[in-house]
Design a protein around this motif. Structure first.
Motif: not given
Length: 133
Positions: A93-103, A114-122
């Motif tokens: 869960y942490a790898n998919l929904f918490v940690l940023c894939p890039k940094c 619009k019905g889609k879920a996004f992970l936004r890195c601050l």
């Protein structure tokens, strides 16, 4: 008051939590009650992930193929599960929904657009579409 006295007073009044560092996935603590698994520190695990408990529960119930019930700070799963299995799913869960894939930083938020879920890195500003649970 002198500076040293004020500083000592501040140190005495500051409450430091040692439950989790900046980002640490806590290991679950729990036990079995008959055929059920009780995760007694679920609220602390979710607090360290900084996510909505309902979202984490929904993920765990699907991944572990088990129904669940939240009672206070405890999560009760309707199957007898090893703590290793539950910890593996929380790591996932942490790898998919918490940690940023890039940094790879945990400074992220889950957004719905619009019905889609996004992970936004601050931290780095990237935005990734994630699988909606």
């Amino acid at each position: 008051m002198e500076y040293e006295a004020l500083l000592n007073e501040a140190y005495e009044n500051v409450e430091v939590s040692e439950e989790c560092c900046r980002f640490e996935v806590l290991k679950v603590k729990g036990h079995h009650e008959g055929t059920k698994t009780v995760v007694s520190n679920f609220a602390q695990v979710v607090a360290c992930l900084r996510r909505n408990p309902d979202h984490v529960i929904k993920f765990l119930t699907k991944e572990l193929a088990s129904s669940s019930e939240m009672k206070g700070d405890r999560l009760i799963l309707s199957r007898k599960l090893a703590s290793k299995d539950v910890n593996d799913k929380i790591e996932r869960y942490a790898n998919l929904f918490v940690l940023c894939p890039k940094c790879k930083k945990p400074d992220t938020e889950l957004d719905n657009d619009k019905g889609k879920a996004f992970l936004r890195c601050l931290a780095c500003g990237e935005k990734y579409e994630v699988h909606k649970i």
